[in-house]
Design an enzyme around this catalytic site. Structure first.
Site, PDB file in Angstrom:
ATOM      1  N   GLU A 130      89.694 -55.263  69.543  1.00  0.00           N
ATOM      2  CA  GLU A 130      89.075 -56.584  69.756  1.00  0.00           C
ATOM      3  C   GLU A 130      88.578 -56.715  71.203  1.00  0.00           C
ATOM      4  O   GLU A 130      87.464 -57.188  71.457  1.00  0.00           O
ATOM      5  CB  GLU A 130      90.103 -57.674  69.413  1.00  0.00           C
ATOM      6  CG  GLU A 130      89.696 -59.089  69.743  1.00  0.00           C
ATOM      7  CD  GLU A 130      90.797 -59.827  70.493  1.00  0.00           C
ATOM      8  OE1 GLU A 130      90.596 -60.133  71.685  1.00  0.00           O
ATOM      9  OE2 GLU A 130      91.869 -60.082  69.890  1.00  0.00           O
ATOM     10  N   HIS A 131      89.384 -56.254  72.155  1.00  0.00           N
ATOM     11  CA  HIS A 131      88.958 -56.290  73.565  1.00  0.00           C
ATOM     12  C   HIS A 131      87.728 -55.414  73.799  1.00  0.00           C
ATOM     13  O   HIS A 131      86.834 -55.761  74.550  1.00  0.00           O
ATOM     14  CB  HIS A 131      90.082 -55.768  74.474  1.00  0.00           C
ATOM     15  CG  HIS A 131      91.127 -56.782  74.788  1.00  0.00           C
ATOM     16  ND1 HIS A 131      91.542 -57.022  76.067  1.00  0.00           N
ATOM     17  CD2 HIS A 131      91.834 -57.632  74.001  1.00  0.00           C
ATOM     18  CE1 HIS A 131      92.476 -57.958  76.058  1.00  0.00           C
ATOM     19  NE2 HIS A 131      92.677 -58.336  74.810  1.00  0.00           N
TER      20      HIS A 131
ATOM     21  N   GLU B 198      98.857 -56.914  79.711  1.00  0.00           N
ATOM     22  CA  GLU B 198      99.023 -58.041  78.792  1.00  0.00           C
ATOM     23  C   GLU B 198     100.364 -57.933  78.055  1.00  0.00           C
ATOM     24  O   GLU B 198     101.053 -58.920  77.836  1.00  0.00           O
ATOM     25  CB  GLU B 198      97.867 -58.051  77.781  1.00  0.00           C
ATOM     26  CG  GLU B 198      97.227 -59.417  77.610  1.00  0.00           C
ATOM     27  CD  GLU B 198      96.044 -59.394  76.641  1.00  0.00           C
ATOM     28  OE1 GLU B 198      96.272 -59.481  75.427  1.00  0.00           O
ATOM     29  OE2 GLU B 198      94.895 -59.289  77.106  1.00  0.00           O
TER      30      GLU B 198
END
Lengths: 435, 438
Positions: free
Chosen positions: B51-52, B128
């Site tokens: 997704e990133h 993250e």
């Protein structure tokens, strides 16, 4: 673009009404001009605690009844306390909003401050504070504020210092309530799918008979001019990540430099929503994101300016990437600040920020809640007209204005720099002891 | 004209829209039916990592050019990954929708996945994960799911592990896209100042050339493995979850569970909040929720408290749960149903929430479940239904506890918590004195 009906009742209650028929929903807010700004050492956190107690019932709506009143209509209701204000709100199907208006008028006058309830709430509030303490970014912000302000009560955390929370009495709380909870110190805001005239009449009926109350004591403290940089380094166990938090003294919301400062904030990290605490922005093309995140120094970078009743701080915050020295992140921020001071923002970049601002003003019209927050918060810290005029004021900001405010306010002598360093050694080992 | 409409393109993309003439904005989400549930254990975190990567540059645009294009429109673009879906979403002024569809299509179809961009993002994801590990409120909620659904892919966290993320290669991403990012696995959802036909035309133009089919993956109903998981972390509070079986998305009784959830922990007038926060002042946060997926669901109670209050909170929460079947009456049930209905309606305040509701309804049920149908289902929930469900899901051998807190220096507090949990489970045993009516 954000037209609203405004009036003031004879008892001083300021009333702001905006019809919006985008959804069959309405929201009612009551803002009191009281928060940690109005507190004194020894009883910090008293405004927030009073806010909790206003959910504990009145003579007409004893505790359980009040809790069920809005819940049974499927409404959303809550409250929050900030440095400059305490706000209570309900969101309801538009045809049920009268319940919210009556409830707020009732608890402006008749909240019960029962000693047992105060006692059980003490542990709840201490627990709320301890929950916040779990977050390094919260603790760091608290330290930076306490250092950036030495005389003005903005140095105090909204939730209060823990020892004060252990000591505050029922009488402290009740006195605070009676001092600040009056129509003359409040703003009623209604936004939603209703008729403006009918809503004005409803508010007048519910609040009109309440006595105006004495004027609340003024906040006289003025923060002396800072004459040198201030620094704090925080070390704590239990974290893996370092944080940087910088704060520069800037003027209050009523100052004409608000618009250029908001544009400067937009250049640094994207133009945010203008309702207080509205996120947005993001701005992966913004300067801080590019310099710090794309530059491999930080995982998150942001800046923020909350329009405030008194001179406040402009914040720049970063979550430091592991393996990177906090000093390197700080140096990169100084570089970006110097660039703002020395080179005019290119017109394409300035236009981009203004287009972001324009979009934010349109987004504000989508739902009822954000509009009510924008109106109420500006009314509480300055005047609601400031909000209405802000779109135009932002449109007029020039590259020279941005360079000028950067050169006026983002100075070494006006800044406080805080860093949080995890005391990392044993942490991972502890996690691996997991059952 | 119907406010919500659906069109299936020739390549299988489903386009769902809701027209809201009274706003000037539009929210669009491109939903891919994939997430951590569909990852092999060795690639735990690939959905979120990928997704990133879609933001990191295409054949014709650099990452900066993508960011500049969105920011220049004042758009708000982002993405999220959960267990079953990955969603790329954006909010813009309605006039800017064509430009943003073109941009998003370019990202999804022509991302370059440059090796150096992957390496850079690997560090971002690793950071993250560390930040996540510093958020005990999130970790404990994942821990309870991982514990009760031990071994099932639904039990894994969305964010993944540092170990798996360290090993993912460009080839892994490309193969994953081939398996999961196919048009028959995509829903494009738009709510706002738009017309259905114009949206269909835009999606057809920019995504109509996408081809291929998703590799089918067998479904597998998770089994419960109730136990206790405790982790130590030097923080101020204990974060705690109790979990039991909930309802899968297709389970018609999910409306019964939603009412049960509302009674127990759904707001300030709920039983857990009233007893544990209002009457006893033991916590600031206590709430329940139900999480529903295709293959199964969970019911979870979450609370945070000081370490010395942990055992008392656990005992009281289990007491409240045990007390529910014999004490729920019609007025309280009615209040819970009205509350639930109102909150569903208020959830439709923004274009973003409507966009999300449209997509989820299409993804899970293949049709729009409208507001009237939801209200009807909630109205149909009975006292007997809620009581029976409470007895069925909360049994002594079916509840799991997870906790994270400063137990390293407080081994007695940990033992006390575990003992109290074990001792209190008997409260959930069926009591012969109470007629079950079954």
């Amino acid at each position: 673009m954000l037209d609203h009906y405004a009036t003031t009742l004879p008892n001083g209650l300021q009333v702001l009404i905006q019809e919006s028929h985008t959804t069959p929903v309405a929201t009612f807010w009551l803002w009191y001009r009281v928060g940690s700004r109005n507190e004194t050492p020894g009883t910090t956190g008293v405004s927030h605690w009073v806010e909790h107690l206003l959910f504990k019932g009145t003579q007409s709506y004893p505790s359980g009844t009040m809790m069920r009143l809005i819940d049974r209509l499927g409404g959303r209701w809550n409250a929050f306390t900030w440095k400059d204000y305490t706000a209570y709100f309900e969101v309801l199907p538009a045809d049920r909003i009268e319940t919210a208006v009556r409830l707020e008028a009732d608890r402006m006058q008749h909240a019960i401050f029962d000693a047992d309830v105060v006692a059980s709430e003490r542990t709840v509030i201490i627990s709320e504070r301890e929950g916040a303490e779990n977050f390094p970014s919260y603790i760091l912000r608290e330290e930076v504020d306490a250092l950036a302000f030495k005389a003005h009560p903005y140095r105090q955390p909204v939730i209060g210092w823990k020892e004060d929370l252990r000591a505050i009495t029922r009488d402290d709380l009740y006195r605070h309530y009676r001092t600040y909870y009056h129509p003359g110190n409040a703003i009623a805001v209604a936004v939603g799918a209703f008729d403006t005239t009918a809503m004005a009449a409803l508010i007048e009926t519910a609040f009109g008979e309440i006595p105006p109350g004495p004027p609340p004591p003024p906040v006289r403290a003025v923060e002396p001019e800072q004459s040198g940089e201030r620094r704090v380094v925080l070390r704590r166990p239990g974290g893996a990540t370092a944080y940087l938090h910088m704060a520069y003294h800037v003027p209050a919301a009523s100052h004409p430099d608000l618009a250029p400062l908001l544009v400067l904030d937009g250049v640094l990290s994207g133009f945010k929503g203008i309702a207080a605490f509205d996120g947005g922005g993001g701005g992966r093309s913004s300067r801080l994101y590019r310099a710090l995140v794309d530059g491999g120094l930080a995982t998150e970078a942001s800046s923020a300016l909350t329009p405030s009743a008194d001179p406040t701080v402009f914040r720049i915050m970063a979550t430091v990437r592991s393996g990177v020295e906090v000093a390197a992140v700080e140096a990169a921020v100084h570089g970006e600040v110097a660039r703002l001071q020395e080179e005019p923002v290119p017109s394409s970049e300035l236009d981009k920020v203004k287009r972001q601002a324009l979009a934010q003003f349109v987004y504000l019209r989508d739902g009822v809640s954000r509009r009510a927050v924008a109106l109420g918060s500006f009314a509480a810290v300055d005047r609601p007209q400031t909000l209405a005029a802000l779109a135009d004021a932002v449109g007029r900001v020039t590259a020279d204005d941005v360079a000028r405010v950067a050169g006026t306010y983002l100075l070494e002598t006006r800044r406080t720099v805080g860093s949080y360093l995890p005391d990392g050694a044993p942490r991972r080992a502890r996690v691996e002891q997991a059952a | 004209m119907e406010p919500t409409q659906k069109t299936v393109l020739a390549n299988g993309i489903r386009v769902v829209t809701e027209t809201m003439p009274q706003v000037r904005t539009a929210s669009m989400g491109i939903w891919v039916g994939t997430g951590s549930r569909y990852e092999p254990a060795s690639q735990h975190g690939i959905s979120h990592f990928l997704e990133h990567l879609f933001f990191k540059g295409t054949e014709s645009r650099s990452a900066l050019a993508i960011a500049q294009a969105v920011d220049a429109l004042g758009g708000q673009m982002n993405a999220f990954t959960d267990k079953e879906h990955t969603c790329y979403y954006v909010k813009v002024l309605a006039d800017h929708l064509p430009a943003i569809v073109e941009l998003t299509a370019d990202m999804l179809l022509h991302s370059s996945f440059a090796p150096e961009a992957i390496e850079k993002e690997r560090q971002v994801i690793t950071e993250e994960i560390k930040t996540y590990e510093d958020s005990p409120d999130e970790v404990v909620q994942d821990l309870v799911v991982q514990t009760i659904w031990d071994g099932h892919p639904l039990g894994r966290s969305v964010i993944g592990t540092r170990k798996a993320v360290a090993k993912l290669t460009r080839e892994d991403f490309v193969r994953y896209i081939e398996r999961r990012y196919r048009p028959d696995n995509i829903v494009v959802s738009v709510a706002g100042h738009v017309t259905h036909d114009a949206v269909v035309e835009l999606v057809e133009r920019h995504l109509g050339g996408w081809d291929g089919r998703t590799t089918a993956q067998p479904t597998e109903v998770p089994t419960l493995s109730p136990s206790v998981a405790i982790r130590m972390k030097e923080i101020e509070q204990v974060h705690l979850c109790l979990a039991a079986r909930g309802c899968a998305q297709e389970d018609e009784r999910r409306y019964v569970l939603a009412v049960l959830d509302n009674v127990l922990g759904g707001g300030m007038s709920s039983r857990l909040f009233q007893e544990i926060r209002e009457t006893r002042g033991l916590v600031y946060t206590i709430a329940s929720y139900s999480a529903s997926y295709r293959e199964g669901g969970l019911f979870v109670v979450y609370a945070a408290m000081s370490p010395e209050n942990g055992p008392e909170v656990v005992r009281l929460a289990l007491e409240e749960i045990a007390r529910l079947p014999g004490s729920l009456d019609e007025p309280e049930l009615h209040r819970a149903k009205e509350s639930l209905k109102g909150s569903i309606m208020l959830g439709l305040e923004s274009t973003g929430s409507r966009m999300s509701k449209l997509a989820r309804s299409e993804l899970y049920y293949g049709r729009q479940i409208d507001f009237d149908e939801i209200l009807g289902r909630i109205d149909a929930v009975t006292l007997e239904g809620v009581t029976a469900m409470a007895r069925e899901i909360f049994t002594p051998d079916a509840v799991t506890m997870a906790a994270i807190g400063p137990f390293a220096a407080r081994s007695a507090a940990r033992a006390d918590l575990e003992r109290t949990f074990a001792d209190s489970l008997h409260l959930l045993a069926p009591r012969p004195a109470v007629p079950t009516g079954a």
